[in-house]
Motif scaffolding. Sequence first.
Motif, mmCIF file in Angstrom:
data_model
loop_
_atom_site.group_PDB
_atom_site.id
_atom_site.type_symbol
_atom_site.label_atom_id
_atom_site.label_comp_id
_atom_site.label_asym_id
_atom_site.label_seq_id
_atom_site.Cartn_x
_atom_site.Cartn_y
_atom_site.Cartn_z
ATOM 1 N N LEU A 232 -5.939 52.728 -27.948
ATOM 2 C CA LEU A 232 -4.596 52.789 -28.526
ATOM 3 C C LEU A 232 -4.439 53.967 -29.478
ATOM 4 N N SER A 233 -5.425 54.176 -30.351
ATOM 5 C CA SER A 233 -5.267 55.222 -31.374
ATOM 6 C C SER A 233 -6.537 56.017 -31.616
ATOM 7 N N LYS A 234 -7.592 55.743 -30.825
ATOM 8 C CA LYS A 234 -8.885 56.427 -30.998
ATOM 9 C C LYS A 234 -9.426 56.291 -32.425
ATOM 10 N N GLY A 235 -9.100 55.178 -33.074
ATOM 11 C CA GLY A 235 -9.593 54.933 -34.419
ATOM 12 C C GLY A 235 -8.743 55.527 -35.517
ATOM 13 N N GLY A 236 -7.738 56.294 -35.171
ATOM 14 C CA GLY A 236 -6.902 56.955 -36.173
ATOM 15 C C GLY A 236 -5.716 56.113 -36.576
ATOM 16 N N PRO A 237 -4.874 56.665 -37.434
ATOM 17 C CA PRO A 237 -5.047 57.971 -38.086
ATOM 18 C C PRO A 237 -5.999 57.865 -39.290
ATOM 19 N N ASP A 238 -6.811 58.884 -39.484
ATOM 20 C CA ASP A 238 -7.775 58.938 -40.594
ATOM 21 C C ASP A 238 -8.638 57.680 -40.635
ATOM 22 N N TYR A 239 -9.138 57.260 -39.468
ATOM 23 C CA TYR A 239 -10.024 56.104 -39.320
ATOM 24 C C TYR A 239 -9.357 54.786 -39.742
ATOM 25 N N ALA A 240 -8.027 54.745 -39.778
ATOM 26 C CA ALA A 240 -7.328 53.538 -40.231
ATOM 27 C C ALA A 240 -7.488 52.371 -39.266
ATOM 28 N N SER A 241 -7.766 52.651 -37.994
ATOM 29 C CA SER A 241 -7.954 51.587 -37.015
ATOM 30 C C SER A 241 -9.362 51.590 -36.421
ATOM 31 N N GLN A 242 -10.257 52.326 -37.041
ATOM 32 C CA GLN A 242 -11.643 52.379 -36.570
ATOM 33 C C GLN A 242 -12.300 51.030 -36.805
ATOM 34 N N THR A 243 -12.707 50.369 -35.734
ATOM 35 C CA THR A 243 -13.343 49.060 -35.865
ATOM 36 C C THR A 243 -14.860 49.209 -35.969
ATOM 37 N N TYR A 244 -15.500 48.131 -36.340
ATOM 38 C CA TYR A 244 -16.948 48.131 -36.524
ATOM 39 C C TYR A 244 -17.655 48.510 -35.218
ATOM 40 N N MET A 245 -17.262 47.853 -34.125
ATOM 41 C CA MET A 245 -17.924 48.106 -32.848
ATOM 42 C C MET A 245 -17.646 49.517 -32.353
ATOM 43 N N MET A 246 -16.454 50.034 -32.620
ATOM 44 C CA MET A 246 -16.124 51.395 -32.219
ATOM 45 C C MET A 246 -16.998 52.398 -32.949
ATOM 46 N N ASN A 247 -17.201 52.187 -34.239
ATOM 47 C CA ASN A 247 -18.053 53.087 -35.023
ATOM 48 C C ASN A 247 -19.501 53.018 -34.544
ATOM 49 N N THR A 248 -19.976 51.806 -34.268
ATOM 50 C CA THR A 248 -21.348 51.644 -33.779
ATOM 51 C C THR A 248 -21.527 52.329 -32.438
ATOM 52 N N TYR A 249 -20.543 52.206 -31.573
ATOM 53 C CA TYR A 249 -20.595 52.861 -30.259
ATOM 54 C C TYR A 249 -20.673 54.379 -30.410
ATOM 55 N N GLN A 250 -19.853 54.943 -31.300
ATOM 56 C CA GLN A 250 -19.844 56.392 -31.487
ATOM 57 C C GLN A 250 -21.154 56.883 -32.088
#
Length: 299
Positions: A232-250
Motif C-alpha cells: 500500500l505505501s512501502k512503509g511510508g511516508p517516513d516509515y509511518a506505516s513500516q510494520t515490524y515484520m516488514m522491517n525484519t524482512y528488509q
Amino acid sequence: MIRKWREDGAFLLFISPWIIGFLAFFVGPAIASLVYSFADYNAITKPIWVGFDNYAKLWSDEVYLKSLRNTLYFVFIGVPVTVGFQILLSLLLNIEVPGIRFFRTLYYLPYLVPPVATVIIWLILFGSGDGVVNTIVLWFGGAQIDWMGSEGLIKPVIITIGMWMSGGSVLVFLAGLKGIPSSLYEASRIDGAGRVRTFFSVTLPMLTPSILFTVVMQIIYYFQMFTEAMLLSKGGPDYASQTYMMNTYQVAFRDLNFGYAMAQSWVLFVIILLITVALMQSSRRWVYYEGDEKGGSNG
C-alpha cells in the motif's frame, strides 16, 4: 502390556511423518534461528559470534523502534476498533429479516479475497489522484486528501483493510449470538430491561469467549502484518506505516543481515507470548462460560 505397546507403537508409526516434519521444518529452524540471533550472519559467509550485540542494537535502531511503535499502534488501536466493528456487524447480521442470508454471504466474501487483491482495491479507493474516495470528496466540494502521503492517515487506512476483511471473525461472533439461550432474553424482558441493558447484561457477557478468541487472533494478525503496509505505501511516508515484520524482512533479505533479523523475530515472539499470556490470565476475570457459577472462566 504387550498389546498396549503394540497399540502405542502403531500410533507413533502413523504419526511419525508429522513428527519428523515438525522437528525438521519447525523445531530445527527455530533452534537454528535462536543460535544465529547471537551471530553476525549473512547466509553467505560463516557466522561470527557477537553475543548479545544484535539485541542491544535494537534499542538504538530508530527504524526498528519506529516499526515497533507502528505495530503497537495497530495492536492497541486497531484491535479494539476492528473487534468493535465486528461485534456491531454481527449484531446487524443476526437480525432475522428477509434476505439476511444474502447479506451474511456478501459480508463474508471479502475474507476470501487474497491480501494482494485487497490492497489493489484500497489503492483504487484511496489513490491520492483520481481515487474513488477523493473523487467523492471533490464532488461534494471538499479538498483532495493525500491518504497515502499523510503520516496521520496512513495507519487508519490500513486498519480499515482489517475491518473490511472481518468476515471470518464476524462468523465467529454470529455463531456466538446464535448460541445464546433465548431464556436469558426472556428473563431480561421480564425484569424490565431495555435493549441497551440487555446487551450489556446478557449479550456481551455471553460473547466474551468469542471476544477472547477474536482478540488473540487479531493481535497475532497485526503483529505479523506485512502485505498491506508493503504494497500500500512501502512503509511510508517516513516509515509511518513500516510494520515490524516488514522491517525484519528488509533487514534479512535487503540488507542480508540475517542474524539481526533473527534477533528481531525472537523479540517479536516474546512480545506476542507475553501479551497473549497476560490476556489469557486476565480472561479469568471477564470471560464468562455458560455453566460457570463464578461468572469467570472455568479454569
